[in-house]
Design a protein around this motif. Structure first.
Motif, PDB file in Angstrom:
ATOM      1  N   GLU A 128       0.310  -1.553   3.017  1.00  0.00           N
ATOM      2  CA  GLU A 128       1.563  -1.580   2.266  1.00  0.00           C
ATOM      3  C   GLU A 128       1.327  -1.389   0.773  1.00  0.00           C
ATOM      4  N   GLU A 129       0.218  -1.907   0.288  1.00  0.00           N
ATOM      5  CA  GLU A 129      -0.138  -1.722  -1.120  1.00  0.00           C
ATOM      6  C   GLU A 129      -0.327  -0.235  -1.436  1.00  0.00           C
ATOM      7  N   MET A 161       3.119   1.656  -1.241  1.00  0.00           N
ATOM      8  CA  MET A 161       4.010   1.422  -2.398  1.00  0.00           C
ATOM      9  C   MET A 161       3.448   2.097  -3.638  1.00  0.00           C
TER      10      MET A 161
END
Length: 139
Positions: A135-136, A139
Motif C-alpha cells: 500500500e505504501e 500510494m
C-alpha cells in the motif's frame, strides 16, 4: 624408343594420409571455433592494423551531460539521460519521455503502473513482503 612417362594426376590437391588416430575422441573444431581462434590471434598481434572498412568501428560515445554523476561501471549501460523538472512526478516523466510519449504524458505511465499493481496485487504483496509495504508503494 623411350619408355612411356608415368601418368600424372592433374585434378585436385594431393591427398595426405590422415594423421589423426581413428579411435580418437577429440572432435574437429566447428567453423566458429576457427573464427574465434583466428580473431584472438589477430587481436593478440599488435602489428595488425584495422582498416576503415573493418566492421569493428571504435565505439564513439557522445558526451552526455550529468554522466559523471553515475558510477563509472554504469557508463556503458547508459544510452540516454533525460533531465526532467523536479515536481514529484519526475520518475514517470523520464519513463514517458524515454518511451517517446513526451514528458507531459507522465500521467499515462502512472495510470498503467497503477493498473499493473491492481491486476497483480497478490504477486506484488508477496514481492514486497506484506500488505502495508504494498500500500505504501501504491500510494
Amino acid at each position: 624408343m623411350c619408355p612411356t612417362p608415368a601418368k600424372v594426376n592433374t585434378k585436385g590437391a594431393s591427398k595426405k594420409a590422415m594423421s589423426r588416430n581413428p579411435r580418437s575422441t577429440k572432435r574437429d573444431p566447428c567453423y566458429w571455433e576457427y573464427v574465434d581462434a583466428f580473431e584472438s590471434m589477430q587481436n593478440s598481434n599488435s602489428s595488425v592494423r584495422h582498416t576503415a572498412s573493418s566492421s569493428e568501428q571504435p565505439n564513439q560515445r557522445t558526451m552526455m551531460p550529468m554522466l559523471d554523476q553515475f558510477q563509472p561501471f554504469m557508463h556503458d549501460f547508459i544510452d540516454k539521460i533525460v533531465d526532467v523538472k523536479a515536481d514529484g512526478n519526475c520518475g514517470y516523466q523520464s519513463v514517458a519521455d524515454l518511451l517517446g510519449m513526451g514528458q507531459d504524458s507522465w500521467s499515462v505511465v502512472r495510470n498503467h503502473l497503477l493498473k499493473e499493481l491492481a491486476n497483480f496485487s497478490e504477486d506484488y504483496i508477496k514481492l514486497f513482503g506484506d500488505t502495508e509495504r504494498f500500500e505504501e508503494f501504491r500510494m
